[in-house]
Scaffold this active site. Structure first.
Site, PDB file in Angstrom:
ATOM      1  N   HIS A 191       0.978  -1.216  -0.005  1.00  0.00           N
ATOM      2  CA  HIS A 191       0.007  -0.291  -0.001  1.00  0.00           C
ATOM      3  C   HIS A 191       0.926   1.267  -0.103  1.00  0.00           C
ATOM      4  CE1 HIS A 191      -3.254  -2.673   0.494  1.00  0.00           C
ATOM      5  NE2 HIS A 191      -3.872  -1.983   0.105  1.00  0.00           N
ATOM      6  N   GLU A 433     -11.385 -11.222  -5.971  1.00  0.00           N
ATOM      7  CA  GLU A 433      -9.856 -10.964  -5.543  1.00  0.00           C
ATOM      8  C   GLU A 433      -9.660 -12.432  -4.646  1.00  0.00           C
ATOM      9  OE1 GLU A 433      -9.048  -7.655  -2.978  1.00  0.00           O
ATOM     10  OE2 GLU A 433     -11.006  -7.879  -2.132  1.00  0.00           O
ATOM     11  N   ASP A 457      -4.560  -8.867  -4.837  1.00  0.00           N
ATOM     12  CA  ASP A 457      -4.994  -9.740  -3.835  1.00  0.00           C
ATOM     13  C   ASP A 457      -5.190 -11.085  -4.807  1.00  0.00           C
ATOM     14  OD1 ASP A 457      -4.748  -8.937  -1.383  1.00  0.00           O
ATOM     15  OD2 ASP A 457      -6.393  -7.871  -1.542  1.00  0.00           O
ATOM     16  N   CYS A 504      -9.545  -3.005 -10.640  1.00  0.00           N
ATOM     17  CA  CYS A 504      -9.097  -2.163  -9.912  1.00  0.00           C
ATOM     18  C   CYS A 504      -7.546  -2.416  -9.380  1.00  0.00           C
ATOM     19  CB  CYS A 504     -10.003  -1.528  -8.897  1.00  0.00           C
ATOM     20  SG  CYS A 504     -10.430  -2.857  -7.948  1.00  0.00           S
TER      21      CYS A 504
HETATM   22  C1  PEP Z   1      -6.784  -5.401  -5.020  1.00  0.00           C
HETATM   23  O1  PEP Z   1      -6.821  -6.512  -4.202  1.00  0.00           O
HETATM   24  O2  PEP Z   1      -6.547  -5.728  -6.307  1.00  0.00           O
HETATM   25  C2  PEP Z   1      -7.208  -4.331  -4.995  1.00  0.00           C
HETATM   26  C3  PEP Z   1      -7.616  -3.386  -5.669  1.00  0.00           C
HETATM   27  O3  PEP Z   1      -7.474  -3.831  -3.405  1.00  0.00           O
HETATM   28  P1  PEP Z   1      -6.114  -3.674  -2.365  1.00  0.00           P
HETATM   29  O4  PEP Z   1      -4.829  -3.303  -3.353  1.00  0.00           O
HETATM   30  O5  PEP Z   1      -6.731  -2.471  -1.702  1.00  0.00           O
HETATM   31  O6  PEP Z   1      -6.061  -4.860  -1.574  1.00  0.00           O
HETATM   32 MG    MG Z   2      -7.599  -6.264  -2.298  1.00  0.00          MG
END
Ligand code: PEP
Ligand code: MG
Length: 573
Positions: A191, A433, A457, A504
């Site tokens: 993140h 995911e 994920d 996403c």
């Molecule tokens: C993902 O897991 O691809 C996602 C977009 O969510 P995050 O990165 O916040 O886990």
């Molecule tokens: Mg995720």
């Protein structure tokens, strides 16, 4: 000689500046008995005085750079520093037990920290324990004569060097001074890397040894495009990188021409390019980068930016700002996705062996319905200010989706009964995911209005490789045929039910993946805002039918990532 470090390219761009070591110094000491308590109390008082001066300065700088709210925490620290009960007990300990100031400080503060931490039903007191720990560190650093890093005091252009950066560290970096960052650990989808892209700060992560190879004040070049870093480069190398940075700026200017263009392939197939955001403040960046939607609003950042659970009204204001800021363009808000590497100090989660596989996201929302319902009400109230869609994170089973959706419907009915105006056109979808969900996408497509594929994920769970662990980052393989097959199944299942699929995860903005995703029929690509224009430029050059053929071949014929990459190169040359 110039030293070279290789890491993972986490955020585009090139930076060259002096290193600022954001590393915690060694604060260990030994307990000794003393025979001049008066002198020892004076040492303590000097350290308290120095800490006070430092904190006042930090508070002033934090107020100027980050705003009064962010600076609040330092006010709390100053209050602790002046607490007569705490200081009195430390002084007594020196006088009565004849121990050095370090030992007295540690013993008394440990006692207070333990007492506050034991108040498990009082989030406020638990947080005070964290504050006392921070203040103790500061006093200790003065007693030991070592320097603590104070990022809020940075006033020169720097490259931050850290073992890792938490999302909240990253959020506090002042873009005027922080030109780039480099870390020992982390991957492209950790993140902190995602935040660095939102902040448009060049970053290289997962180098393994940045904090040992780089020293405070070294000149460092960060190449966030290739993942390279140079320590103490020669004048010639600096000039080379300066040119590279200029080329990158020129390329960016060319992409900027496409800001208001549609995202359409060479043969006229239209897709939607959206932005991923973490707070309503990011909406401006999304608009500036030509986003046609917000494909993912990571609502958990609202929770992480706060010192207690955000109220319904606070959340309402944030969602309202995001949907109205996008001016009628769709904003997909994901409900709270806490857990994994995203923690809330005021919502202590049980210690788990595998937090990424543990109690998180929708699993928390379905058990802590008080939190979930508050969020849903805030979202429903904001829905009339624009085009809002909602999705649930980490759905693994049909039952979880049905349960979450039922709670949504209950809150909606309650609000309508209360006479609150709510949009009757809110799409309710889910993140794809978890591989188990991807395998039953046909079943889930009957209930969800849309899917949004979270490849960050989905890849980590499919490959059983922690997304933040650089040792296994070679297994983060978006183009592996296994991943492409899951994606194909998800997209086709949604289309069969007349629904749409977005993506996403970071793969949506990956320039090698985009041709494959276009060929697989992805409807919406949502990414860091800074990747939108280059992706639009790429899509304009692609023929969707040819990409369909490419994707089909990759899924059915290829065995390895390298074969897929070679195929993409052949089809896009
Ligand atoms: C993902 O897991 O691809 C996602 C977009 O969510 P995050 O990165 O916040 O886990
Ligand atoms: Mg995720």
């Amino acid at each position: 000689m110039t030293e070279m470090l290789k890491g993972i390219a986490a955020s585009d761009g090139i930076a060259a500046a002096k290193a600022y070591m954001l590393v915690q110094p060694d604060l260990s000491f030994s307990e000794t008995s003393i025979d001049d308590p008066e002198a020892e109390v004076k040492r303590l008082n000097d350290a308290l005085e120095a800490s006070k001066r430092e904190l006042e300065l930090i508070k002033q700088k934090a107020t100027e750079n980050l705003g009064a709210e962010e600076a609040q925490v330092f006010e709390a620290h100053l209050t602790i520093l002046a607490d007569p009960e705490l200081i009195g007990q430390i002084t007594d300990k020196i006088n009565n037990d004849k121990v050095n100031a370090e030992a007295a400080l540690k013993s008394v503060t440990d006692m207070f920290i333990g007492m506050f931490e034991a108040m498990t039903d009082n989030a406020y007191m638990q947080e005070r324990a964290g504050d006392i720990r921070d203040v103790t560190k500061r006093i200790m650093s003065h007693l030991l004569g070592v320097k603590l890093p104070n990022p809020a005091l940075i006033q020169d252009e720097v490259v931050i060097v850290a073992h890792d950066l938490t999302p909240s560290d990253t959020a506090q970096l002042d873009r005027r001074y922080v030109k780039g960052f480099i870390t020992d650990i982390g991957g492209r989808t950790s993140h902190s890397a995602i935040m660095s892209r939102t902040l448009e700060i060049p970053a290289v992560v997962g180098t393994g040894s940045a904090t040992t190879d780089i020293k405070e004040g070294d000149m460092v070049i960060i190449d966030g495009i290739s993942g390279d870093a140079l320590i103490n480069p020669t004048a010639e190398e600096l000039a080379d990188y300066k040119q590279k940075a200029e080329e990158f700026a020129a390329q960016k200017a060319e992409w900027a021409q496409l800001k208001n263009a549609k995202s359409v392939s060479a043969d006229g197939k239209e897709v939607l390019l959206g932005a991923n955001i973490g707070t309503p403040k990011d909406v401006q960046g999304a608009v500036d980068n030509g986003a046609e939607a917000v494909g993912l609003f990571r609502s958990e950042f609202l929770y992480m930016d706060s010192s207690e659970l955000p109220t319904e009204d606070e959340q309402f204001e944030a969602y309202k700002a995001a949907v109205s800021g996008m001016n009628g363009k769709q904003v997909v808000v994901r409900t709270m996705d806490i857990g994994g590497d995203k923690e809330l100090p005021y919502l202590p989660l049980p210690d788990e062996q595998n937090p990424f596989l543990g109690y998180r996201a929708i699993r928390i929302s379905l058990t802590r319905q008080d939190i979930f319902r508050t969020q849903l009400r805030a979202l429903l109230r904001a829905s009339k200010y624009g085009r809002l869609a909602i999705m649930f994170p980490m759905i693994a089973t049909v039952q979880e989706f049905k349960d979450a959706k039922a709670i949504f419907e209950e809150e909606k009915a309650k609000l309508v009964a209360e006479g609150v105006e709510v949009s009757d056109d809110i799409q309710v979808g889910m993140m794809m995911e978890i591989p188990a969900a991807a395998m039953i996408a046909d079943k889930l497509a009957k209930y969800a209005d849309f899917f949004s594929i979270g490849t960050n994920d989905l890849i980590q769970y499919s490959m059983a490789a922690d997304r933040g662990n650089e040792r296994v980052s070679y297994l983060y393989q978006p183009y592996n045929p296994s991943i492409l097959r899951l994606i194909k199944n998800i997209i086709e299942s949604s289309h069969k039910e007349g629904k749409w699929t977005g993506m996403c995860g970071e793969m949506a903005g990956d320039q090698i993946a985009v041709p494959l995703l276009l060929g697989l029929g992805l409807d919406e690509f949502s990414m860091s805002a800074t990747s939108i224009l280059k992706t639009r430029s790429l899509i304009k050059k692609l023929d969707s039918n040819k990409m369909k053929e490419l994707a089909e071949k990759a899924v059915t014929e290829c065995e390895t990532v390298d074969e897929v990459k070679a195929l993409v190169a052949e089809y896009t040359k």
